[in-house]
Each structure stands twice: as C-alpha cells, then as structure tokens.
Design a protein around this motif. Structure first.
Motif, PDB file in Angstrom:
ATOM      1  N   LEU A  32       0.812  -1.534   0.081  1.00  0.00           N
ATOM      2  CA  LEU A  32      -0.034   0.033   0.176  1.00  0.00           C
ATOM      3  C   LEU A  32       0.612   1.258  -0.376  1.00  0.00           C
ATOM      4  O   LEU A  32       0.490   1.890  -0.587  1.00  0.00           O
ATOM      5  N   ASP A  33       2.111   1.398   0.528  1.00  0.00           N
ATOM      6  CA  ASP A  33       2.797   2.602   1.154  1.00  0.00           C
ATOM      7  C   ASP A  33       3.475   2.639  -1.037  1.00  0.00           C
ATOM      8  O   ASP A  33       3.395   3.753  -1.593  1.00  0.00           O
ATOM      9  N   ALA A  40       0.512   9.432  -5.921  1.00  0.00           N
ATOM     10  CA  ALA A  40       1.403  10.365  -5.108  1.00  0.00           C
ATOM     11  C   ALA A  40       2.693  11.148  -6.532  1.00  0.00           C
ATOM     12  O   ALA A  40       2.829  12.120  -6.869  1.00  0.00           O
ATOM     13  N   GLY A  41       2.998  10.500  -6.928  1.00  0.00           N
ATOM     14  CA  GLY A  41       4.765  10.557  -7.720  1.00  0.00           C
ATOM     15  C   GLY A  41       5.992  10.534  -6.556  1.00  0.00           C
ATOM     16  O   GLY A  41       6.461  12.129  -7.253  1.00  0.00           O
ATOM     17  N   LYS A  46       8.169  13.128   1.431  1.00  0.00           N
ATOM     18  CA  LYS A  46       7.682  13.966   0.941  1.00  0.00           C
ATOM     19  C   LYS A  46       5.920  14.504   0.763  1.00  0.00           C
ATOM     20  O   LYS A  46       6.212  15.491   0.518  1.00  0.00           O
ATOM     21  N   LEU A  47       5.338  13.372   0.523  1.00  0.00           N
ATOM     22  CA  LEU A  47       4.546  13.902   1.049  1.00  0.00           C
ATOM     23  C   LEU A  47       3.814  14.346   2.277  1.00  0.00           C
ATOM     24  O   LEU A  47       2.642  15.113   2.139  1.00  0.00           O
TER      25      LEU A  47
END
Length: 172
Positions: A32-33, A40-41, A46-47
């Motif tokens: 899932l990660d 998200a790219g 970073k997200l």
C-alpha cells in the motif's frame, strides 16, 4: 481466496512477508505504501512534508478501499497506521478478506527500526531513547485496530518463510 491483508506496526515485516506469500501462492501482491507513492508521484516522506499526514491518510484510505473491494485476488501489505484511520479497520472484517496482524514485541520493533528512522517520517526526529517509548505508546493506541484483524501472528524470532507458511496454513 480473494484478499490477504497484512497489518501491524512499522517494522513488523508486512512487506517482506507479503512478497513471500505472493511468491508461494503465485498471486499478485501490492504494498500500500508503494502504491501511494506511485499515485502521488512522490515519496511518503515528501508527501508528509508537503501535504501533511491528513492528506496522506485520505489517499491511503481511498487506495485501501479500492484494493479491498476490487474483484481480483491480492496480497496487500498495509502501512503501520492504515487500520487506525477512516474506519479502515472495518475493511479487515469483510467476508472475502483474510486479515492478519503481524504482532512484534517492542524490543523487536526497536531493533528493526533504529537504523531506518530517516526513511520513516514519523520516526525521523526521535532519539534512541525516545524511539522505544514512542513505539510502546503507538502500540497501545493502535492495539484495538490491529486486533480487528481476523488472525494474530506473533513474528518475534521467526523467519520470513516461517511467518509466510503460518499464514498460508491459516488460509487452507
């Protein structure tokens, strides 16, 4: 078998065990990660930095719901917090889901996570002393959600193959 979902705290082995199960059963596996990063790219770290944990949790919920309710058979390794947000723990109870909590003792988790802090946004700023306390508190807070899994597998002092075989044994 429709879905096998692995839950547990970060460092409990969800991803490596899921890969082993998928290999043994010759079926697809989704981390899932990794799926979140793909959509998200950017990396999860970073997200978190750019959009915050709330945005991450919403995206995580949307993707987890899609995967669990899809028609394909899958092995899904979740993030450590996945069952704890947006009622995701209820998805672990679906009839076509075999959900497993990979339960690890605090010393096991501390030893596995000590050198990975920079890759894990929630641990990045913790000292060695704070890490054990943080994990203990999180496990206490998350225990209810992890225990919504249909099966509990203790992972301490077991190999990845032993854990995978134990899970496969519960599927048949």
């Amino acid at each position: 078998m429709q879905k096998v979902v692995l839950t547990g705290y970060m460092g409990s082995g969800k991803s490596v065990v899921a890969a082993q199960i998928a290999q043994k059963l010759h079926c697809d596996w989704i981390d899932l990660d990794q799926e979140i990063e793909k959509v998200a790219g950017i990396s999860i770290a970073k997200l978190f930095e750019l959009k915050g944990e709330l945005h991450f949790r919403k995206l995580e919920h949307e993707l987890f719901t899609q995967l669990v309710t899809s028609s394909e058979s899958l092995i899904i390794s979740t993030g450590g917090g996945t069952p704890c947000y947006y009622n995701n723990h209820q998805l672990l109870q679906h009839t076509d889901v075999a959900s497993f909590y990979l339960k690890a003792a605090i010393p096991t988790l501390v030893s596995r996570l000590q050198n990975e802090r920079m890759k894990r946004p929630l641990l990045a700023n913790l000292t060695d002393v704070d890490l054990e306390e943080y994990i203990a508190k999180h496990l206490f807070d998350r225990n209810f959600y992890y225990l919504q899994s249909k099966f509990v597998i203790t992972v301490d002092e077991k190999t990845v193959e032993q854990i995978a075989d134990e899970i496969i044994g519960r599927l048949t």
